[in-house]
Design a protein around this motif. Structure first.
Motif, PDB file in Angstrom:
ATOM      1  N   ILE A 148       0.834  -1.202   0.000  1.00  0.00           N
ATOM      2  CA  ILE A 148       0.000   0.000   0.000  1.00  0.00           C
ATOM      3  C   ILE A 148       0.865   1.246   0.000  1.00  0.00           C
ATOM      4  O   ILE A 148       0.606   2.209  -0.740  1.00  0.00           O
ATOM      5  CB  ILE A 148      -0.976  -0.017   1.193  1.00  0.00           C
ATOM      6  N   ASP A 149       1.949   1.253   0.819  1.00  0.00           N
ATOM      7  CA  ASP A 149       2.864   2.401   0.826  1.00  0.00           C
ATOM      8  C   ASP A 149       3.467   2.623  -0.555  1.00  0.00           C
ATOM      9  O   ASP A 149       3.561   3.759  -1.034  1.00  0.00           O
ATOM     10  CB  ASP A 149       3.992   2.161   1.830  1.00  0.00           C
ATOM     11  N   ALA A 150       3.883   1.526  -1.184  1.00  0.00           N
ATOM     12  CA  ALA A 150       4.519   1.637  -2.491  1.00  0.00           C
ATOM     13  C   ALA A 150       3.540   2.192  -3.528  1.00  0.00           C
ATOM     14  O   ALA A 150       3.910   3.037  -4.352  1.00  0.00           O
ATOM     15  CB  ALA A 150       5.042   0.268  -2.932  1.00  0.00           C
ATOM     16  N   ARG A 151       2.308   1.720  -3.473  1.00  0.00           N
ATOM     17  CA  ARG A 151       1.328   2.205  -4.439  1.00  0.00           C
ATOM     18  C   ARG A 151       0.995   3.678  -4.197  1.00  0.00           C
ATOM     19  O   ARG A 151       0.803   4.452  -5.139  1.00  0.00           O
ATOM     20  CB  ARG A 151       0.052   1.351  -4.359  1.00  0.00           C
ATOM     21  N   TYR A 152       0.936   4.058  -2.945  1.00  0.00           N
ATOM     22  CA  TYR A 152       0.666   5.457  -2.590  1.00  0.00           C
ATOM     23  C   TYR A 152       1.763   6.362  -3.139  1.00  0.00           C
ATOM     24  O   TYR A 152       1.491   7.421  -3.718  1.00  0.00           O
ATOM     25  CB  TYR A 152       0.561   5.572  -1.074  1.00  0.00           C
ATOM     26  N   ALA A 153       3.018   5.942  -2.990  1.00  0.00           N
ATOM     27  CA  ALA A 153       4.130   6.721  -3.526  1.00  0.00           C
ATOM     28  C   ALA A 153       4.042   6.815  -5.045  1.00  0.00           C
ATOM     29  O   ALA A 153       4.294   7.870  -5.636  1.00  0.00           O
ATOM     30  CB  ALA A 153       5.456   6.091  -3.100  1.00  0.00           C
ATOM     31  N   GLN A 154       3.695   5.712  -5.675  1.00  0.00           N
ATOM     32  CA  GLN A 154       3.557   5.686  -7.124  1.00  0.00           C
ATOM     33  C   GLN A 154       2.500   6.677  -7.606  1.00  0.00           C
ATOM     34  O   GLN A 154       2.635   7.298  -8.668  1.00  0.00           O
ATOM     35  CB  GLN A 154       3.185   4.284  -7.576  1.00  0.00           C
ATOM     36  N   LEU A 155       1.443   6.848  -6.820  1.00  0.00           N
ATOM     37  CA  LEU A 155       0.335   7.730  -7.185  1.00  0.00           C
ATOM     38  C   LEU A 155       0.580   9.185  -6.813  1.00  0.00           C
ATOM     39  O   LEU A 155      -0.318  10.012  -6.928  1.00  0.00           O
ATOM     40  CB  LEU A 155      -0.951   7.232  -6.527  1.00  0.00           C
ATOM     41  N   GLY A 156       1.778   9.490  -6.355  1.00  0.00           N
ATOM     42  CA  GLY A 156       2.120  10.882  -6.064  1.00  0.00           C
ATOM     43  C   GLY A 156       2.088  11.256  -4.614  1.00  0.00           C
ATOM     44  O   GLY A 156       2.250  12.437  -4.277  1.00  0.00           O
ATOM     45  N   GLY A 157       1.857  10.294  -3.715  1.00  0.00           N
ATOM     46  CA  GLY A 157       1.844  10.583  -2.296  1.00  0.00           C
ATOM     47  C   GLY A 157       0.808  11.631  -1.932  1.00  0.00           C
ATOM     48  O   GLY A 157      -0.275  11.710  -2.518  1.00  0.00           O
ATOM     49  N   ALA A 158       1.160  12.480  -0.981  1.00  0.00           N
ATOM     50  CA  ALA A 158       0.219  13.496  -0.497  1.00  0.00           C
ATOM     51  C   ALA A 158      -0.135  14.513  -1.573  1.00  0.00           C
ATOM     52  O   ALA A 158      -1.190  15.155  -1.506  1.00  0.00           O
ATOM     53  CB  ALA A 158       0.802  14.200   0.727  1.00  0.00           C
ATOM     54  N   GLY A 167      -0.743  13.734  -4.635  1.00  0.00           N
ATOM     55  CA  GLY A 167      -1.554  13.065  -5.628  1.00  0.00           C
ATOM     56  C   GLY A 167      -3.041  13.183  -5.354  1.00  0.00           C
ATOM     57  O   GLY A 167      -3.486  13.930  -4.470  1.00  0.00           O
ATOM     58  N   ARG A 168      -3.798  12.417  -6.093  1.00  0.00           N
ATOM     59  CA  ARG A 168      -5.253  12.517  -6.014  1.00  0.00           C
ATOM     60  C   ARG A 168      -5.794  12.102  -4.652  1.00  0.00           C
ATOM     61  O   ARG A 168      -6.826  12.614  -4.193  1.00  0.00           O
ATOM     62  CB  ARG A 168      -5.877  11.646  -7.098  1.00  0.00           C
ATOM     63  N   LEU A 169      -5.117  11.179  -3.956  1.00  0.00           N
ATOM     64  CA  LEU A 169      -5.615  10.684  -2.670  1.00  0.00           C
ATOM     65  C   LEU A 169      -5.434  11.682  -1.536  1.00  0.00           C
ATOM     66  O   LEU A 169      -6.189  11.670  -0.563  1.00  0.00           O
ATOM     67  CB  LEU A 169      -4.925   9.367  -2.312  1.00  0.00           C
ATOM     68  N   GLY A 170      -4.420  12.564  -1.634  1.00  0.00           N
ATOM     69  CA  GLY A 170      -4.144  13.493  -0.548  1.00  0.00           C
ATOM     70  C   GLY A 170      -3.375  12.832   0.588  1.00  0.00           C
ATOM     71  O   GLY A 170      -2.819  11.736   0.436  1.00  0.00           O
ATOM     72  N   ALA A 171      -3.363  13.467   1.735  1.00  0.00           N
ATOM     73  CA  ALA A 171      -2.592  12.990   2.882  1.00  0.00           C
ATOM     74  C   ALA A 171      -3.275  11.793   3.544  1.00  0.00           C
ATOM     75  O   ALA A 171      -4.492  11.630   3.457  1.00  0.00           O
ATOM     76  CB  ALA A 171      -2.428  14.118   3.893  1.00  0.00           C
ATOM     77  N   GLN A 177      -6.095  -2.192   4.261  1.00  0.00           N
ATOM     78  CA  GLN A 177      -6.572  -0.926   3.698  1.00  0.00           C
ATOM     79  C   GLN A 177      -5.938   0.231   4.446  1.00  0.00           C
ATOM     80  O   GLN A 177      -5.618   0.144   5.627  1.00  0.00           O
ATOM     81  CB  GLN A 177      -8.096  -0.845   3.821  1.00  0.00           C
ATOM     82  N   ARG A 178      -5.757   1.335   3.724  1.00  0.00           N
ATOM     83  CA  ARG A 178      -5.381   2.589   4.373  1.00  0.00           C
ATOM     84  C   ARG A 178      -6.205   3.693   3.754  1.00  0.00           C
ATOM     85  O   ARG A 178      -6.357   3.757   2.529  1.00  0.00           O
ATOM     86  CB  ARG A 178      -3.891   2.888   4.207  1.00  0.00           C
ATOM     87  N   ASN A 179      -6.751   4.560   4.580  1.00  0.00           N
ATOM     88  CA  ASN A 179      -7.581   5.657   4.120  1.00  0.00           C
ATOM     89  C   ASN A 179      -6.779   6.941   3.991  1.00  0.00           C
ATOM     90  O   ASN A 179      -5.810   7.167   4.731  1.00  0.00           O
ATOM     91  CB  ASN A 179      -8.752   5.876   5.078  1.00  0.00           C
ATOM     92  N   TYR A 180      -7.220   7.772   3.058  1.00  0.00           N
ATOM     93  CA  TYR A 180      -6.568   9.048   2.785  1.00  0.00           C
ATOM     94  C   TYR A 180      -7.645  10.130   2.721  1.00  0.00           C
ATOM     95  O   TYR A 180      -8.836   9.838   2.829  1.00  0.00           O
ATOM     96  CB  TYR A 180      -5.779   8.964   1.479  1.00  0.00           C
TER      97      TYR A 180
END
Length: 380
Positions: free
Chosen positions: A34-44, A46-50, A65-68
């Motif tokens: 999940i961390d790796a995918r979050y980084a791939q998507l641009g981190g904070a 990106g579209r998911l935010g913090a 799961q992790r919520n953003y």
């Protein structure tokens, strides 16, 4: 590129990027998938935010799961880490998220579809969204039948309702039709192409008018010929704009009754024989001109009138570039005789409405048969 290939490439890309992220993690600090995918998507950024909380596990089938701020990333051993956000996510949550009929997402949200649409695939089906129709589910046998018409690019367009089932019958409505399912009959597709009210009705050598002596109404004159009122309004605009551009375009032939078409067809048979007549003229009851939605055009000086060379004349070139803006298409394009059953006619315009003419142009669909996912009609 088809959807299966898109998902395979996406999965491979994600796996490689995730592997790279794990390999570069700080000593003693292993990144989760999940961390790796979050980084791939641009981190904070990106579209998911913090992040809005810590990663938690123990979900169905060993998921985590992790919520953003604006969504979540869900992971399972079978599907990997996939983002979830927006209107598609809200529909997935409404159907029970991973605990419901859809299960886990099997890939990311994919956008760039016709009319700005997006979709996301899940273990139990798909959710598809467009700005005009919202997010709708797509599952089971009804989804398979929709897929056979080329999804949103085909005759039905996007779903406008979710699948609803009652008393052994399931149904889902689309922009231009309905798919119904029963255990006994399977799926049945009904298109909204009533000739009296629709501009997308398809008339060809396999699809005669019904009744054969159908007459449209009301008819409006467009400088000699007549067209159905909606087509006439748009053709009047087309003609005025062509002339304002310095193109001396003239209408040649519009609405023809059953009897008029019968007389014309008979004259061609007598002059050229039936085989050639069938290539250049419709039999009575099979003519687009009888719908009041078709019109032949020409140049005021008669250059290349009703001939293939018309395409290279001012009127022919202007129509090829601009007719779609007014809801007209060249109904019998070059190289499509095996589909339409007719020779190339660059002068024959057919009114289908601006939505369909724009979609056909954007997706390079050459004929109404292609657009409506109908079989070719090369002969009677």
């Amino acid at each position: 590129m088809n959807r299966i290939l898109v998902h395979l490439l996406t999965a491979l890309c994600c796996a490689l990027m995730a592997a790279g992220s794990l390999a570069t993690a700080p000593p003693g600090q292993a990144l989760t998938a999940i961390d790796a995918r979050y980084a791939q998507l641009g981190g904070a950024a990106g579209r998911l935010g913090a992040p809005a909380g810590a990663e938690f596990c123990g979900l169905r089938n060993g998921g985590c799961q992790r919520n953003y701020q604006r969504g979540s990333i869900v992971w399972s051993p079978a599907t990997g880490a996939q983002p979830s956000y927006g209107a598609i996510r809200q529909t997935w949550l409404a159907y029970g998220s991973q605990n419901g009929r859809f299960g886990y997402p099997t890939g990311p949200e994919v956008c760039g579809l016709r009319d700005g649409g997006c979709y996301q695939n899940y273990q139990g089906g798909s959710i598809i969204w467009s700005p005009t129709t919202g997010a709708r589910i797509s599952v089971g046998a009804i989804r398979a039948r929709w897929a056979s018409t080329n999804f949103e690019n085909g005759a039905l367009g996007y779903p406008v309702s979710n699948e609803e089932c009652s008393a052994g019958t399931c149904k889902q409505r689309y922009q231009r039709g309905l798919i119904t399912w029963t255990a006994r009959a399977g799926t049945v597709l009904s298109r909204d192409i009533d000739v009296a009210s629709s501009s997308v009705v398809v008339v060809n050598k396999r699809r005669p008018l019904s009744p054969a002596r159908y007459a449209p109404g009301p008819l409006v004159g467009v400088g000699g010929p007549s067209l159905r009122s909606d087509a006439a309004q748009q053709f009047t605009r087309l003609l005025a704009d062509a002339r304002a551009s310095g193109v001396a375009m003239v209408p040649v032939s519009g609405y023809r009754s059953f009897d008029t078409q019968a007389s014309l067809y008979t004259s061609y048979v007598n002059q050229y024989g039936r085989v050639t007549a069938d290539l250049i003229s419709a039999r009575p009851g099979y003519s687009e001109h009888q719908t009041g939605l078709a019109i032949d055009i020409g140049n005021s000086n008669g250059a290349c009138g009703l001939q293939e060379c018309f395409a290279g004349t001012p009127a022919g070139a202007w129509a090829a570039q601009n007719a779609w803006r007014y809801g007209f298409i060249i109904r019998y394009p070059r190289g499509q005789t095996s589909v339409t059953g007719y020779a190339y006619e660059p002068w024959h315009l057919r009114y289908v409405g601006t939505t369909i003419s724009s979609e056909m142009r954007a997706h390079r669909l050459p004929t109404l048969e292609h657009y409506m996912s109908l079989p070719a009609a090369p002969s009677y």
